[in-house]
Design a protein around this motif. Structure first.
Motif, PDB file in Angstrom:
ATOM      1  N   ARG A 110      20.421  56.628 105.082  1.00  0.00           N
ATOM      2  CA  ARG A 110      19.060  56.886 105.811  1.00  0.00           C
ATOM      3  C   ARG A 110      18.850  55.101 105.302  1.00  0.00           C
ATOM      4  O   ARG A 110      18.179  55.373 106.256  1.00  0.00           O
ATOM      5  CB  ARG A 110      18.579  57.189 104.666  1.00  0.00           C
ATOM      6  N   GLU A 111      19.409  54.508 105.145  1.00  0.00           N
ATOM      7  CA  GLU A 111      18.767  53.114 104.930  1.00  0.00           C
ATOM      8  C   GLU A 111      19.350  52.415 106.363  1.00  0.00           C
ATOM      9  O   GLU A 111      17.991  51.835 107.021  1.00  0.00           O
ATOM     10  CB  GLU A 111      19.896  51.756 104.079  1.00  0.00           C
ATOM     11  N   TRP A 112      20.068  52.508 107.206  1.00  0.00           N
ATOM     12  CA  TRP A 112      20.530  52.290 108.690  1.00  0.00           C
ATOM     13  C   TRP A 112      19.014  53.027 109.742  1.00  0.00           C
ATOM     14  O   TRP A 112      19.305  52.325 110.221  1.00  0.00           O
ATOM     15  CB  TRP A 112      22.155  52.328 108.479  1.00  0.00           C
ATOM     16  N   TRP A 113      19.690  54.504 109.392  1.00  0.00           N
ATOM     17  CA  TRP A 113      18.903  55.656 109.963  1.00  0.00           C
ATOM     18  C   TRP A 113      17.771  54.571 110.350  1.00  0.00           C
ATOM     19  O   TRP A 113      17.243  54.389 111.550  1.00  0.00           O
ATOM     20  CB  TRP A 113      17.877  55.794 109.747  1.00  0.00           C
ATOM     21  N   HIS A 114      16.952  54.283 108.990  1.00  0.00           N
ATOM     22  CA  HIS A 114      15.532  53.835 109.753  1.00  0.00           C
ATOM     23  C   HIS A 114      14.896  51.961 109.486  1.00  0.00           C
ATOM     24  O   HIS A 114      14.197  51.436 110.478  1.00  0.00           O
ATOM     25  CB  HIS A 114      14.768  53.606 108.006  1.00  0.00           C
ATOM     26  N   GLY A 115      16.882  51.731 109.616  1.00  0.00           N
ATOM     27  CA  GLY A 115      16.414  50.130 110.127  1.00  0.00           C
ATOM     28  C   GLY A 115      16.853  49.510 111.683  1.00  0.00           C
ATOM     29  O   GLY A 115      17.303  48.582 111.069  1.00  0.00           O
ATOM     30  N   GLY A 116      17.734  50.554 111.770  1.00  0.00           N
ATOM     31  CA  GLY A 116      18.206  50.168 113.710  1.00  0.00           C
ATOM     32  C   GLY A 116      16.427  50.364 114.159  1.00  0.00           C
ATOM     33  O   GLY A 116      17.362  49.265 115.268  1.00  0.00           O
ATOM     34  N   HIS A 117      15.753  50.866 114.519  1.00  0.00           N
ATOM     35  CA  HIS A 117      14.647  50.180 115.505  1.00  0.00           C
ATOM     36  C   HIS A 117      15.407  50.559 116.973  1.00  0.00           C
ATOM     37  O   HIS A 117      15.001  49.121 118.035  1.00  0.00           O
ATOM     38  CB  HIS A 117      13.685  49.101 115.188  1.00  0.00           C
ATOM     39  N   PHE A 118      16.044  51.869 117.429  1.00  0.00           N
ATOM     40  CA  PHE A 118      16.372  51.650 118.344  1.00  0.00           C
ATOM     41  C   PHE A 118      16.005  52.715 119.181  1.00  0.00           C
ATOM     42  O   PHE A 118      14.900  53.299 118.627  1.00  0.00           O
ATOM     43  CB  PHE A 118      17.669  52.176 119.067  1.00  0.00           C
ATOM     44  N   SER A 119      15.408  52.025 120.730  1.00  0.00           N
ATOM     45  CA  SER A 119      14.374  52.751 121.628  1.00  0.00           C
ATOM     46  C   SER A 119      15.053  54.734 121.133  1.00  0.00           C
ATOM     47  O   SER A 119      13.375  55.142 121.593  1.00  0.00           O
ATOM     48  CB  SER A 119      15.002  52.445 123.572  1.00  0.00           C
ATOM     49  N   SER A 120      16.190  54.792 121.630  1.00  0.00           N
ATOM     50  CA  SER A 120      16.176  56.439 121.199  1.00  0.00           C
ATOM     51  C   SER A 120      16.554  56.963 120.266  1.00  0.00           C
ATOM     52  O   SER A 120      16.171  58.698 119.984  1.00  0.00           O
ATOM     53  CB  SER A 120      16.902  56.346 122.485  1.00  0.00           C
ATOM     54  N   SER A 121      16.206  55.881 118.992  1.00  0.00           N
ATOM     55  CA  SER A 121      16.425  56.615 117.671  1.00  0.00           C
ATOM     56  C   SER A 121      17.962  57.790 117.461  1.00  0.00           C
ATOM     57  O   SER A 121      17.640  58.633 116.358  1.00  0.00           O
ATOM     58  CB  SER A 121      15.191  56.995 117.288  1.00  0.00           C
TER      59      SER A 121
END
Length: 155
Positions: A110-121
Motif C-alpha cells: 500500500r505504501e508503495w502503491w500510493h508513493g509511486g505517482h506514475f502516470s498510469s498508476s
C-alpha cells in the motif's frame, strides 16, 4: 459497444520492447533474467526502452531472483529503483512482497502503491503469489484486499 483488449508483453530487452510495439502490444513489462522469474533491468535498458517505444512501459522492481522476502537493505534498493523509473518516464512498476510468514506484505504494498505517482498508476503483485508452496487462496484474497483498498483511496 467495442471491447478493447489490453495486450501486455513481457520483454527482456529494448529490441523486444520495439518488436512488441510493432506487433500491436498495448504495453510492455520490461524485465531482466526472465528465466529466474524476472529482476529489475539496468538503468540503460530502462532508459533506451523508454526512448524507443511510445506504448506504456512498466518495469519489474525485484532486486534478485528467489523468494519475495526482502531485507531492509533490499527494500531501500527497490525504493531507489522505483525513483529511477519515475525519473526516466516509466508508466508503471510491477512489484510484490511477502512477509516472513508467507502473507502479502500489505502495508508495504500500500505504501508503495500510493508513493509511486506514475502516470498510469499501474502496480501489480506478480509471482509472489506462486512462491512458498502453500495454498494460495488466502494470499489471493490478500491481493484483492490490497488492490481494493488502494483503488478506494485513489482520488
Amino acid at each position: 459497444m467495442v471491447n478493447q483488449h489490453v495486450i501486455e508483453i513481457c520483454a527482456n530487452s529494448v529490441q523486444s520492447c520495439i518488436e512488441a510495439e510493432k506487433g500491436g502490444a498495448s504495453r510492455v513489462e520490461l524485465c531482466a533474467a526472465i528465466p529466474e522469474g524476472g529482476t529489475t533491468p539496468s538503468y540503460g535498458e530502462i532508459l533506451m526502452a523508454r526512448k524507443s517505444i511510445d506504448i506504456n512501459l512498466n518495469v519489474i522492481i525485484r532486486p534478485r531472483s528467489g523468494d519475495f522476502l526482502y531485507s531492509p537493505l533490499e527494500v531501500e534498493v527497490m525504493k531507489h529503483d522505483i525513483a529511477t523509473c519515475k525519473a526516466l518516464g516509466v508508466d508503471g512498476v510491477v512489484f510484490g512482497m511477502l512477509t516472513s510468514d508467507g502473507n502479502v506484505d500489505s502495508d508495504l504494498c500500500r505504501e508503495w502503491w500510493h508513493g509511486g505517482h506514475f502516470s498510469s498508476s499501474i502496480r501489480c503483485l506478480p509471482r509472489s503469489n506462486d512462491s512458498h508452496g502453500r495454498d494460495n487462496s488466502a494470499r489471493f484474497q490478500q491481493n484483492i484486499d490490497v488492490w481494493s483498498s488502494c483503488h478506494s483511496l485513489r482520488g
